[in-house]
Design a protein around this motif. Structure first.
Motif, PDB file in Angstrom:
ATOM      1  N   ALA A  79     -30.658  68.355   6.446  1.00 50.35           N
ATOM      2  CA  ALA A  79     -29.831  67.670   5.451  1.00 50.35           C
ATOM      3  C   ALA A  79     -28.353  67.839   5.760  1.00 50.35           C
ATOM      4  N   ALA A  80     -28.012  68.904   6.483  1.00 48.88           N
ATOM      5  CA  ALA A  80     -26.607  69.186   6.788  1.00 48.88           C
ATOM      6  C   ALA A  80     -25.966  68.093   7.632  1.00 48.88           C
ATOM      7  N   VAL A  81     -26.746  67.347   8.409  1.00 47.82           N
ATOM      8  CA  VAL A  81     -26.133  66.340   9.271  1.00 47.82           C
ATOM      9  C   VAL A  81     -25.644  65.126   8.484  1.00 47.82           C
ATOM     10  N   ASP A  82     -25.983  65.072   7.204  1.00 48.99           N
ATOM     11  CA  ASP A  82     -25.489  63.968   6.379  1.00 48.99           C
ATOM     12  C   ASP A  82     -24.195  64.336   5.672  1.00 48.99           C
ATOM     13  N   THR A  83     -23.594  65.433   6.047  1.00 52.06           N
ATOM     14  CA  THR A  83     -22.354  65.869   5.414  1.00 52.06           C
ATOM     15  C   THR A  83     -21.206  65.849   6.410  1.00 52.06           C
ATOM     16  N   SER A  84     -20.003  65.909   5.885  1.00 56.33           N
ATOM     17  CA  SER A  84     -18.785  66.069   6.669  1.00 56.33           C
ATOM     18  C   SER A  84     -18.649  64.989   7.741  1.00 56.33           C
ATOM     19  N   ILE A  85     -18.067  65.358   8.878  1.00 57.25           N
ATOM     20  CA  ILE A  85     -17.715  64.399   9.922  1.00 57.25           C
ATOM     21  C   ILE A  85     -18.949  63.740  10.524  1.00 57.25           C
ATOM     22  N   VAL A  86     -19.996  64.526  10.773  1.00 58.66           N
ATOM     23  CA  VAL A  86     -21.199  63.959  11.372  1.00 58.66           C
ATOM     24  C   VAL A  86     -21.868  62.976  10.408  1.00 58.66           C
TER      25      VAL A  86
ATOM     26  N   LYS B 286     -21.202  55.203   9.879  1.00 59.09           N
ATOM     27  CA  LYS B 286     -20.507  54.191  10.678  1.00 59.09           C
ATOM     28  C   LYS B 286     -21.365  53.658  11.831  1.00 59.09           C
ATOM     29  N   GLY B 287     -22.534  54.257  12.037  1.00 64.47           N
ATOM     30  CA  GLY B 287     -23.385  53.819  13.125  1.00 64.47           C
ATOM     31  C   GLY B 287     -22.994  54.364  14.483  1.00 64.47           C
ATOM     32  N   LEU B 288     -22.195  55.435  14.486  1.00 67.01           N
ATOM     33  CA  LEU B 288     -21.763  56.027  15.761  1.00 67.01           C
ATOM     34  C   LEU B 288     -22.793  57.013  16.312  1.00 67.01           C
ATOM     35  N   VAL B 289     -23.539  57.618  15.408  1.00 65.21           N
ATOM     36  CA  VAL B 289     -24.655  58.470  15.795  1.00 65.21           C
ATOM     37  C   VAL B 289     -25.852  58.086  14.933  1.00 65.21           C
ATOM     38  N   GLU B 290     -27.026  58.318  15.467  1.00 64.64           N
ATOM     39  CA  GLU B 290     -28.255  57.940  14.760  1.00 64.64           C
ATOM     40  C   GLU B 290     -29.270  59.063  14.913  1.00 64.64           C
ATOM     41  N   PHE B 291     -29.988  59.366  13.830  1.00 65.08           N
ATOM     42  CA  PHE B 291     -30.948  60.458  13.846  1.00 65.08           C
ATOM     43  C   PHE B 291     -32.329  59.981  13.424  1.00 65.08           C
ATOM     44  N   ASN B 292     -33.327  60.515  14.089  1.00 68.45           N
ATOM     45  CA  ASN B 292     -34.719  60.278  13.732  1.00 68.45           C
ATOM     46  C   ASN B 292     -35.397  61.637  13.695  1.00 68.45           C
ATOM     47  N   PHE B 293     -35.682  62.117  12.501  1.00 73.28           N
ATOM     48  CA  PHE B 293     -36.283  63.439  12.346  1.00 73.28           C
ATOM     49  C   PHE B 293     -37.796  63.301  12.234  1.00 73.28           C
ATOM     50  N   VAL B 294     -38.490  63.923  13.154  1.00 74.90           N
ATOM     51  CA  VAL B 294     -39.941  63.785  13.265  1.00 74.90           C
ATOM     52  C   VAL B 294     -40.596  65.114  12.905  1.00 74.90           C
TER      53      VAL B 294
ATOM     54  N   SER C  74     -29.716  77.042  25.148  1.00 78.34           N
ATOM     55  CA  SER C  74     -29.497  78.120  24.183  1.00 78.34           C
ATOM     56  C   SER C  74     -28.096  78.025  23.606  1.00 78.34           C
ATOM     57  N   ILE C  75     -27.908  78.602  22.419  1.00 76.78           N
ATOM     58  CA  ILE C  75     -26.553  78.683  21.865  1.00 76.78           C
ATOM     59  C   ILE C  75     -26.006  80.104  21.949  1.00 76.78           C
ATOM     60  N   GLY C  76     -26.764  81.005  22.556  1.00 78.69           N
ATOM     61  CA  GLY C  76     -26.269  82.374  22.701  1.00 78.69           C
ATOM     62  C   GLY C  76     -27.390  83.334  23.028  1.00 78.69           C
ATOM     63  N   ASP C  77     -27.025  84.515  23.463  1.00 76.83           N
ATOM     64  CA  ASP C  77     -28.005  85.518  23.867  1.00 76.83           C
ATOM     65  C   ASP C  77     -28.494  86.317  22.665  1.00 76.83           C
TER      66      ASP C  77
ATOM     67  N   LEU D 148     -31.485  75.578  13.564  1.00 78.00           N
ATOM     68  CA  LEU D 148     -30.048  75.864  13.516  1.00 78.00           C
ATOM     69  C   LEU D 148     -29.378  75.638  14.864  1.00 78.00           C
ATOM     70  N   PRO D 149     -29.960  76.115  15.979  1.00 79.01           N
ATOM     71  CA  PRO D 149     -29.378  75.790  17.280  1.00 79.01           C
ATOM     72  C   PRO D 149     -29.297  74.281  17.529  1.00 79.01           C
ATOM     73  N   ALA D 150     -30.309  73.541  17.093  1.00 76.80           N
ATOM     74  CA  ALA D 150     -30.274  72.089  17.271  1.00 76.80           C
ATOM     75  C   ALA D 150     -29.104  71.476  16.518  1.00 76.80           C
ATOM     76  N   MET D 151     -28.823  71.988  15.320  1.00 73.70           N
ATOM     77  CA  MET D 151     -27.693  71.471  14.549  1.00 73.70           C
ATOM     78  C   MET D 151     -26.371  71.784  15.228  1.00 73.70           C
ATOM     79  N   VAL D 152     -26.289  72.960  15.834  1.00 77.47           N
ATOM     80  CA  VAL D 152     -25.080  73.309  16.584  1.00 77.47           C
ATOM     81  C   VAL D 152     -24.889  72.335  17.739  1.00 77.47           C
ATOM     82  N   LEU D 153     -25.960  72.067  18.479  1.00 73.52           N
ATOM     83  CA  LEU D 153     -25.878  71.146  19.606  1.00 73.52           C
ATOM     84  C   LEU D 153     -25.502  69.743  19.144  1.00 73.52           C
ATOM     85  N   ILE D 154     -26.119  69.275  18.078  1.00 74.26           N
ATOM     86  CA  ILE D 154     -25.829  67.941  17.556  1.00 74.26           C
ATOM     87  C   ILE D 154     -24.371  67.827  17.139  1.00 74.26           C
ATOM     88  N   ASP D 155     -23.875  68.822  16.424  1.00 74.97           N
ATOM     89  CA  ASP D 155     -22.490  68.798  15.959  1.00 74.97           C
ATOM     90  C   ASP D 155     -21.522  68.779  17.132  1.00 74.97           C
ATOM     91  N   ALA D 156     -21.796  69.628  18.138  1.00 79.28           N
ATOM     92  CA  ALA D 156     -20.916  69.706  19.299  1.00 79.28           C
ATOM     93  C   ALA D 156     -20.914  68.411  20.095  1.00 79.28           C
TER      94      ALA D 156
END
Length: 246
Positions: A15-22, A28-36, A129-132, A140-148
């Protein structure tokens, strides 16, 4: 536009990807998500998607069959597949730029003790990975990658410069920044930032970035000093000054 297919046991976490800049970028149609939901492809009446690993070991492992079904539903064979994994390459600027060239990404989120290796081998998944350290799942790592990655898509941020503002001086940490009021509880904004002289402001920012990198990430500082060849005369003087402070 960049399209993300995210394969997960817990799609509600995104649900976090529907907030803020992302979120605005999605509108705006600049990014698109399909959650399976991987459970939807389980052949078990209880939508079971995990089982005990062969050979023993702690915890449960995500089964290959539901993952295969989810992969097939998004035509993963024709897309770049990423598996969020603590044993993968830790993402950095170069990797993000490389991935940002992909128009479509499939991101597999593991859970429990991981996934059946056959699912990774068959779909040629690259482990990222997002860290050791280890988290309870790949969401959560996927959200970090998506945001970046989303912030590198043209039009997502207010300006093209903003997309790389943390690396204007390639390889350096970001310099300190301030906003109103100029005086807060006796702490003043550095005078150079308020005088309107953009050249001096640029050099001050550069010097502060150098000093912070020298103190906090000496490895990056050493690499910058060794390899950087695009400084003008004023910037070169600043760098020599910071080096001589050692």
């Amino acid at each position: 536009m960049m399209h993300f297919d995210v394969l997960t046991l817990f799609p509600e976490m995104f649900a976090a990807v529907d907030t803020s800049i992302v979120g605005r970028a999605r509108e705006k149609g600049l990014v698109e998500f399909n959650f399976v939901n991987i459970r939807d492809f389980s052949n078990d009446k209880h939508n079971k998607a995990d089982d005990y690993p062969f050979g023993g070991g702690p915890g449960m492992l995500m089964m290959a069959d539901p993952i295969f079904g989810a992969m097939g539903s998004v035509d993963a064979g024709h897309k770049k597949v990423i598996y969020m994994s603590p044993r993968g390459r830790v993402i950095d600027k170069d990797k993000l730029v490389d991935l940002s060239r992909e128009e479509e990404l499939v991101i597999l989120c593991g859970h429990y003790e991981g996934v059946d290796q056959r699912a990774l081998d068959y779909w040629d998944a690259e482990e990222i990975s997002i860290g050791d350290y280890v988290l309870t799942g790949g969401e959560l790592p996927a959200m970090v990658l998506i945001d970046a990655l989303a912030r590198l898509v043209p039009g997502v941020l207010a300006s093209e410069e903003a997309a790389t503002e943390e690396s204007i001086y390639s390889g350096l940490l970001e310099y300190p920044q301030y906003t109103k009021p100029r005086n807060y509880q006796g702490m003043e904004v550095p005078e150079v930032l308020t005088n309107g002289n953009h050249k001096l402001i640029h050099l001050w920012n550069f010097e502060e970035a150098l000093k912070l990198t020298r103190d906090l990430r000496p490895d990056l500082f050493e690499e910058f000093v060794k390899n950087h060849r695009e400084l003008n005369k004023d910037e070169q003087k600043v760098m020599e000054k910071v080096i001589n402070m050692l």
